[in-house]
Design an enzyme around this catalytic site. Sequence first.
Site, PDB file in Angstrom:
ATOM      1  CG  ASP A  60      -1.892   1.023   0.975  1.00  0.00           C
ATOM      2  OD1 ASP A  60      -2.355   1.585   0.140  1.00  0.00           O
ATOM      3  OD2 ASP A  60      -2.728   1.241   2.322  1.00  0.00           O
ATOM      4  CG  ASN A 103      -7.850  -2.421  -5.548  1.00  0.00           C
ATOM      5  OD1 ASN A 103      -6.935  -2.984  -5.420  1.00  0.00           O
ATOM      6  ND2 ASN A 103      -8.132  -1.382  -4.723  1.00  0.00           N
TER       7      ASN A 103
HETATM    8  C1  FPP Z   1      -2.023   0.172  -3.051  1.00  0.00           C
HETATM    9  O1  FPP Z   1      -1.741   1.431  -3.158  1.00  0.00           O
HETATM   10  C2  FPP Z   1      -1.596  -0.589  -4.407  1.00  0.00           C
HETATM   11  C3  FPP Z   1      -2.630  -1.122  -5.294  1.00  0.00           C
HETATM   12  C4  FPP Z   1      -3.891  -1.123  -5.254  1.00  0.00           C
HETATM   13  C5  FPP Z   1      -1.777  -1.740  -6.597  1.00  0.00           C
HETATM   14  C6  FPP Z   1      -0.595  -2.671  -6.084  1.00  0.00           C
HETATM   15  C7  FPP Z   1       0.183  -2.888  -7.133  1.00  0.00           C
HETATM   16  C8  FPP Z   1       1.594  -2.799  -7.332  1.00  0.00           C
HETATM   17  C9  FPP Z   1       2.502  -2.699  -6.205  1.00  0.00           C
HETATM   18  C10 FPP Z   1       2.209  -2.790  -8.407  1.00  0.00           C
HETATM   19  C11 FPP Z   1       2.102  -3.963  -9.263  1.00  0.00           C
HETATM   20  C12 FPP Z   1       2.530  -5.168  -8.789  1.00  0.00           C
HETATM   21  C13 FPP Z   1       2.679  -6.290  -9.588  1.00  0.00           C
HETATM   22  C14 FPP Z   1       2.581  -7.609  -9.025  1.00  0.00           C
HETATM   23  C15 FPP Z   1       3.076  -5.958 -10.725  1.00  0.00           C
HETATM   24  P1  FPP Z   1      -2.638   2.652  -3.194  1.00  0.00           P
HETATM   25  O2  FPP Z   1      -2.992   2.975  -4.702  1.00  0.00           O
HETATM   26  O3  FPP Z   1      -4.010   2.202  -2.623  1.00  0.00           O
HETATM   27  O4  FPP Z   1      -1.755   4.026  -2.545  1.00  0.00           O
HETATM   28  P2  FPP Z   1      -2.580   5.039  -1.690  1.00  0.00           P
HETATM   29  O5  FPP Z   1      -3.092   4.385  -0.535  1.00  0.00           O
HETATM   30  O6  FPP Z   1      -1.369   5.826  -1.315  1.00  0.00           O
HETATM   31  O7  FPP Z   1      -3.648   5.816  -2.605  1.00  0.00           O
END
Ligand code: FPP
Length: 255
Positions: free
Chosen positions: A33, A81
Site C-alpha cells: 500500500d 479496486n
Molecule cells: C495500493 O496503493 C496498491 C495497489 C492497489 C496496487 C498494487 C500494485 C503494485 C504494487 C504494482 C504491481 C504489482 C505487481 C505484482 C506487478 P494505493 O494506490 O492504494 O496507494 P494509496 O493508498 O497511497 O493511494
Amino acid sequence: MPATTTTAKQDPASDHIDGTPANGPRHVAIIMDGNGRWARMRGRPRLFGHHAGARRVREIVEACPDLGVRYLTIFAFSTENWKRTQAEVSGLMSLFRRYITREARALRDEGVRVRFIGDRVRLDDKLIALMDELEAMTAGNDRVHLTIALNYGARDEVARATRRLAEDVAAGRLDPGDVDVETLPRYLDTRVLPDPDLVIRTSGEARISNFLLWQSAYAEYEFIDTLWPDFTADEFARLVHAFGGRERRFGAVKA
Ligand code: FPP
C-alpha cells in the site's frame, strides 16, 4: 475438483532452507500500500507510483531465499479496486500484463514458482493467457513460491469456495457431517499453500482490507509506515528477523 488437491504441510520448521532460522516465517504475505501517496508526494500521477511499486517486487522476491521465506504472497489488485477510476484500473491491468511479460524469464530462471489467486472472471483474456503461461512455465520451480493476488477478495474467495463445497454436497460427493475446519481450506484459492505466518502492510494503515482472512487467523501482523515503493530488502529482512523473536501460542497456554 478442489477437494482432491494436497495441502502443504503446516509444520513451521519443516520446509526451512539450510542455515536459516527454523523459527522464521515460512510464508509472508504483503499488502503493498502507499503507491498513490508516494506518487502524489512527487507531484506525479498515481500510476507513476504503481510502476515504482512494481519495480520493488523483484527485490523482495530475490531476498526471500536467504531469509528462509519459501512462500511470498502479494496483494496486487483487490475485488474492491474496480471502484477506482477507469484510467487507473486500465493502467494497472496494462501494468500487470507488462510485468508478466518482462519478468517471466527472470522469475523462471531464479527458481520462482508463480501462482495467481483471485477470481479471473473480470480479467481480460490477454491477461488471463499471460497468467496461465507464467504459471505453466514456472510450475517446475520450488525455490520461492510467489503468489500474486489479482482480483482477489477474501470474502469473495470464501463465497466461491462455499459454492463449490455446496455443489459437492448436492452431488453427493461430500457429506455435510464431514465439513470441518480442514474441509473449507481445500476449496480456497490458496489450497496448496501453507497459512501465512507474517502479514505485512505498508503505508501506515492498520487494516487487513479483505486479504487472506481465513488463512491469517494465527498470523503475526506488522503495520509499517514505509510507502510500498520505498520498501527495501533491508526493511523486509528486519521484519523477518523480528518475527523470530515472537512467541506464537496458537491459542494454547505457555508450557
Ligand atoms: C495500493 O496503493 C496498491 C495497489 C492497489 C496496487 C498494487 C500494485 C503494485 C504494487 C504494482 C504491481 C504489482 C505487481 C505484482 C506487478 P494505493 O494506490 O492504494 O496507494 P494509496 O493508498 O497511497 O493511494
